[in-house]
Write a protein that holds these residues in place. Structure first.
Motif, PDB file in Angstrom:
ATOM      1  N   GLY A  71       4.062  -1.302  -6.786  1.00 17.45           N
ATOM      2  CA  GLY A  71       5.217  -0.024  -6.658  1.00 17.45           C
ATOM      3  C   GLY A  71       5.996  -0.430  -8.554  1.00 17.45           C
ATOM      4  N   GLN A  72       5.717  -1.908  -8.562  1.00 14.79           N
ATOM      5  CA  GLN A  72       6.624  -2.290  -9.300  1.00 14.79           C
ATOM      6  C   GLN A  72       5.275  -2.355 -10.506  1.00 14.79           C
ATOM      7  N   PRO A 100       3.398  12.203   2.348  1.00 15.89           N
ATOM      8  CA  PRO A 100       2.852  11.495   3.234  1.00 15.89           C
ATOM      9  C   PRO A 100       4.234  10.483   3.430  1.00 15.89           C
ATOM     10  N   PRO A 101       4.572   9.804   4.052  1.00 15.03           N
ATOM     11  CA  PRO A 101       5.691   8.768   3.900  1.00 15.03           C
ATOM     12  C   PRO A 101       4.938   8.038   3.943  1.00 15.03           C
ATOM     13  N   THR A 102       4.905   6.847   2.533  1.00 16.12           N
ATOM     14  CA  THR A 102       4.827   5.833   1.744  1.00 16.12           C
ATOM     15  C   THR A 102       5.724   4.323   2.000  1.00 16.12           C
ATOM     16  N   GLN A 103       5.734   3.567   2.635  1.00 16.87           N
ATOM     17  CA  GLN A 103       7.346   2.504   3.038  1.00 16.87           C
ATOM     18  C   GLN A 103       6.670   1.823   2.070  1.00 16.87           C
ATOM     19  N   PRO A 104       8.495   1.092   1.543  1.00 18.17           N
ATOM     20  CA  PRO A 104       7.734  -0.043   1.041  1.00 18.17           C
ATOM     21  C   PRO A 104       7.721  -0.991   1.678  1.00 18.17           C
ATOM     22  N   PRO A 105       6.104  -1.390   0.700  1.00 18.32           N
ATOM     23  CA  PRO A 105       5.506  -2.988   1.384  1.00 18.32           C
ATOM     24  C   PRO A 105       6.419  -3.803   1.462  1.00 18.32           C
ATOM     25  N   ALA A 106       7.207  -4.149   0.579  1.00 12.79           N
ATOM     26  CA  ALA A 106       8.553  -5.386   0.563  1.00 12.79           C
ATOM     27  C   ALA A 106       9.639  -5.327   1.356  1.00 12.79           C
ATOM     28  N   ASN A 160      11.274   4.488   0.696  1.00 10.66           N
ATOM     29  CA  ASN A 160      10.216   4.800   0.398  1.00 10.66           C
ATOM     30  C   ASN A 160       9.523   5.920  -0.690  1.00 10.66           C
ATOM     31  N   SER A 161       8.742   5.705  -1.420  1.00  7.74           N
ATOM     32  CA  SER A 161       8.243   6.193  -2.286  1.00  7.74           C
ATOM     33  C   SER A 161       8.583   7.681  -2.693  1.00  7.74           C
ATOM     34  N   GLU A 162       7.857   8.231  -1.742  1.00 10.18           N
ATOM     35  CA  GLU A 162       8.157   9.651  -1.491  1.00 10.18           C
ATOM     36  C   GLU A 162       9.426  10.229  -1.722  1.00 10.18           C
ATOM     37  N   LYS A 163      10.843   9.830  -1.348  1.00 10.37           N
ATOM     38  CA  LYS A 163      11.985   9.555  -1.432  1.00 10.37           C
ATOM     39  C   LYS A 163      13.004   9.260  -3.079  1.00 10.37           C
TER      40      LYS A 163
END
Length: 409
Positions: free
Chosen positions: A338-339, A186-192, A72-75
């Motif tokens: 993200g990338q 807010p949880p922002t999960q890795p889309p891939a 997750n991005s926030e992590k």
């Protein structure tokens, strides 16, 4: 971007921006007097430390890969902040120039990717209209960073706080606060997540596939070139002001950040009216205005020109930097955002900074007055003006965005 956003989410994202952009100026802006005092005469340490931001931004695509595929991005943001905090705490204890440079370089490797990560998190959980309103709290955090110096001096009696290692302790405290806050975002999960990770992914290079698209290639090249005149102001304008006899350099430069608060709120309005392309053209024309005004100040001594060149900063920053981040979010596939944010961060804050220093270092060396060591600033400002004007024309003619801001509002 999300279509709706609860107020609690807006508050958390705004606090994230506030703390994240507070971390850097606490120590980075006053770092140079401290380093100059520590380093022996003739040392290249001040020069090297001035480039650590660019070196650190090289890691942005790699951390963007983690946010796209693994965590997750926030992590990832929390991890970066806690590691940066530990390194800054160590920097407080360092007594040798070489060890300090290595430590601060590592700080930037973990800190600079957070600018792209916060953009990813905010845009994944907000609306197009709300993002600039959230991002403006980053500007507030930047200005509010002065509180560490005030508290250190007035409350703890630390004389000349900004010239002591306490600046690194202050940065560590701010980074810990940013790391703790990340757990409440807010949880922002890795889309891939779950997709196969290749070497290109591991190095954060998957976003390079976007350069196969003509719109993204032209956009990337023009933004890279735009950083030549843009970053030169950030690096050298305080030197110009000092040579012009201004006393409160940080305060005068921060006037640009104050008015930035207003310009940031205008971004959604401008994007709705004209779209990404013409918003970026406007940013480049604002650069033309800046260097025209600074030329006026340098050639005639009129302070109004200097102040006008500084106050326009918010419009330039909003259209070129924030506008670029918003365009990337709109144009990149979800699994690469993200990338892609890391890639555009690499262009703006690393490659663009290096290119700007390369170009204008050569220009300034030819503008030194041998007798005094001061510079003749008129020629560099005319060169920066010409580059900005040429890029504005190229942006208007060559950039054909895949998405239009007015369709995403």
């Amino acid at each position: 971007m999300s279509n709706t956003m609860p107020m609690g989410t807006r508050v958390k994202l705004s606090a994230m921006m506030f703390l994240q952009f507070m971390i850097l100026p606490v120590w980075f802006i006053p770092m140079f007097p401290y380093i100059t005092k520590m380093a022996p005469e003739g040392s290249v340490l001040p020069l090297l430390c001035g480039m650590i931001m660019g070196f650190g931004a090289l890691a942005s695509p790699i951390f963007g890969m983690f946010a796209d595929r693994l965590m997750n991005s926030e992590k990832v943001l929390a991890l970066c902040n806690f590691v940066a905090a530990a390194l800054l705490a160590y920097a407080y204890t360092v007594k040798t120039p070489a060890a300090l440079f290595v430590t601060l370089l590592l700080v930037m490797v973990f800190y600079m990717p957070t600018w792209s990560l916060t953009a990813t998190i905010a845009m994944a959980n907000s609306t197009t209209e709300a993002f600039p309103q959230i991002r403006v709290f980053g500007t507030l955090g930047w200005v509010a960073a002065a509180i560490f110096s005030i508290v250190g001096t007035k409350l703890f009696g630390i004389a000349q706080f900004d010239s002591t290692p306490y600046i690194f302790a202050g940065g560590a405290i701010a980074a810990v606060m940013g790391g703790v806050l990340a757990f409440f975002l807010p949880p922002t999960q890795p889309p891939a997540k779950g997709q196969k990770v290749s070497l290109a992914d591991a190095l954060g290079l998957r976003a390079l596939v976007l350069l196969k698209r003509p719109d993204f290639l032209v956009f990337s090249v023009l933004i890279l070139l735009a950083m030549v005149p843009f970053q030169w102001y950030n690096v050298y304008n305080s030197t110009y002001l000092k040579e012009r006899g201004y006393e409160y350099l940080t305060g005068v430069m921060n006037l640009g950040q104050v008015l930035e608060l207003v310009f940031m709120l205008l971004i959604p309005v401008i994007l709705k009216k004209v779209g990404y392309k013409w918003a970026m053209v406007l940013g480049l024309l604002a650069l033309v205005f800046r260097y025209g005004m600074l030329y006026l100040g340098a050639s005639s001594g009129i302070q109004v020109g200097d102040y006008a060149g500084i106050l326009i900063h918010g419009l330039i920053f909003g259209m070129l930097i924030v506008g670029s981040q918003m365009y990337v979010d709109a144009a990149a596939p979800a699994e690469l955002r993200g990338q892609a944010q890391g890639f555009i961060g690499l262009i703006m804050f690393s490659l663009g900074t290096f290119l700007s220093n390369f170009v204008f270092d050569a220009v300034l060396k030819k503008s030194v007055v041998a007798e005094t060591g001061a510079h003749v600033w008129t020629t560099p400002y005319l060169i920066a003006l010409a580059i900005s004007l040429a890029l504005a024309v190229l942006m208007a003619v060559a950039f054909k965005p895949a998405v239009q801001g007015k369709k995403h509002g």
